[in-house]
Design an enzyme around this catalytic site. Structure first.
Site, PDB file in Angstrom:
ATOM      1  N   GLU A  85       0.801  -1.234   0.000  1.00  0.00           N
ATOM      2  CA  GLU A  85       0.000   0.000   0.000  1.00  0.00           C
ATOM      3  C   GLU A  85       0.834   1.285   0.000  1.00  0.00           C
ATOM      4  O   GLU A  85       0.629   2.171   0.813  1.00  0.00           O
ATOM      5  CB  GLU A  85      -0.955  -0.023   1.199  1.00  0.00           C
ATOM      6  N   GLU A 130      -6.229 -10.863  -0.728  1.00  0.00           N
ATOM      7  CA  GLU A 130      -7.051 -10.578   0.463  1.00  0.00           C
ATOM      8  C   GLU A 130      -8.530 -10.517   0.083  1.00  0.00           C
ATOM      9  O   GLU A 130      -9.211  -9.527   0.344  1.00  0.00           O
ATOM     10  CB  GLU A 130      -6.615  -9.250   1.102  1.00  0.00           C
TER      11      GLU A 130
END
Ligand code: G3I
Length: 387
Positions: A189, A299
């Site tokens: 991220e 995820e």
């Protein structure tokens, strides 16, 4: 008198026999003309229901064995064959990721003091049960102890000190699990997540970025490759299917590859929902295909609500089930269509009993296994794709 009594008894017995016959006949008649039993349409419906109930769930890892491993994010508590979660993992999953215990603040909360217990337990369980392990995560702005960023006075560290510490961390963690953890999310991220005009590329509030600019990403991959040259190295991010972010991700990975930075793959987190756009997913996958790297869905979860405004529920309704059947069918069809580049699909949990998305009064129900870790109707929809 005696004769009269005998006559009276005979009449009474005959009356009883006739009465019983009438009652019995009436009952038979009611059953025979029961319209529910005789309606052919309803009989067919009954058969359909029986058919659904009779379908035997094929374990997820068997279903997809010719395409990609199927994973789950887990806690150390789950890594125990004597628990229901452990049994579900052994039955359905061929890959696991530590949901939290391999993050920097879990492994090295205090400088130089490593806490391996939880991560070791997961790795040992996986080895015993022939399950692969994805490592998550080495470099992130979140769930990272302050000492990796700031000195005792709260001042950002120098680039040199921070780089040394990062290399120590990556080397210690990857060396411990060399050969056991086959892939790592090296950087997580790093890109700004909301920027429709595409003007802000990186997450500039990350202490890593403040210290190094974007070069910390390059360094992390170099350190990781040095620590375990055989591990697959991933950049992992969310919102990857949106136009404002997919090009940032593409450009970042392309730049790394063009500069010979050792990166093997791109992790698409897959925190989507039941209304996720098929076109957005396919467009991103088409773009990312051009990078020539592996793609892993790292995820995955599909909460049942159409928006944050929709009232929460703690009951899994028919509406939720219908939405999720369609959404999961669509998404797994995409994964199958792109299985030449997708090398892992991991759910961010095991079953609906627990998800990071759950809130009091608002359960997310985001998985294919229900709260009892049993297959949901959406599971069978996915299974049908492979019939
Ligand atoms: O460890 C403490 C524990 O000591 C305390 O008792 C408990 C009380 O709430 O909190 C525990 O920490 C929580 C931790 O999960 C472990 O359960 C944190 O408060 C909580 O913030 C943390 O959330 C995790 C989140 O990352 C943190 O950013 C979620 O479980 C985890 O699912 C989530 O995972 C991230 C991926 O790493 C990266 N991509 C997004 C994804 C979802 O946010």
């Amino acid at each position: 008198m005696e004769r009269l009594k005998i006559l009276y008894n005979r009449i009474l017995v005959r009356f009883c026999i006739i009465a019983l016959s009438i009652i019995t006949f009436s009952c038979d008649s009611i059953e025979e003309v029961d319209p529910v039993v005789n309606d052919p349409k309803d009989q067919d419906d009954d058969k359909d229901e029986e058919k659904d109930e009779e379908i035997v769930a094929i374990p997820l890892k068997e279903l997809f064995k010719d395409y990609f491993p199927i994973g789950a994010a887990i806690t150390p508590h789950h890594a125990d064959a004597n628990t229901d979660h452990g049994q579900a993992l052994i039955k359905h999953f061929s890959s696991v990721t530590a949901e939290n215990v391999m993050k920097p603040d879990a492994l090295q909360r205090n400088k130089g003091v490593y806490t391996w217990d939880g991560a070791d337990k997961i790795v040992q369980f996986a080895k015993t049960n022939n399950i692969q392990v994805r490592g998550h995560v080495l470099t992130w702005h979140s769930q990272t102890p302050n000492w990796m960023f700031y000195d005792q006075d709260g001042v950002l560290l120098s680039k040199e000190v921070a780089l040394d510490q990062l290399e120590d961390h990556i080397t210690a963690v990857m060396s411990r699990y060399k050969g056991d953890v086959y892939a790592w999310d090296v950087v997580n991220e790093a890109l700004f997540d909301w920027d429709p005009n595409g003007e802000i590329i990186y997450r500039e509030d990350s202490p890593w970025y403040k210290m190094f600019g974007e070069s910390y990403i390059d360094s992390a991959f170099v350190f990781a490759h040095r620590a375990d040259p055989n591990a697959k190295l991933f950049y992992n991010d969310y919102n990857s299917i949106f136009s404002w972010k997919r090009y940032k991700i593409y450009n970042l990975v392309k730049r790394l590859k063009d500069n010979n930075i050792p990166i093997d793959g791109l992790g698409i987190q897959g925190h989507w929902f039941v209304g996720t756009s098929e076109e957005n997913i396919r467009t991103s996958l088409d773009l990312f295909r051009g990078l020539g790297v592996e793609i892993q869905i790292t995820e995955l979860d599909l909460p049942v609500y159409l928006s944050n405004e929709e009232p929460g529920s703690t009951v899994y309704t028919e509406t939720f089930s219908a939405r999720q059947k369609e959404a999961y069918k669509m998404i797994f069809q995409i994964f199958l269509d792109y299985s030449d580049i997708i090398t892992n699909v991991t759910f961010w949990g095991i079953g609906d009993d627990a998800s990071w998305l759950d809130k009091p009064g608002r359960k997310a129900f985001p998985f294919l296994l229900d709260e009892e870790l049993q297959p949901k109707p959406a599971y069978f929809e996915v299974q049908k794709l492979l019939d």
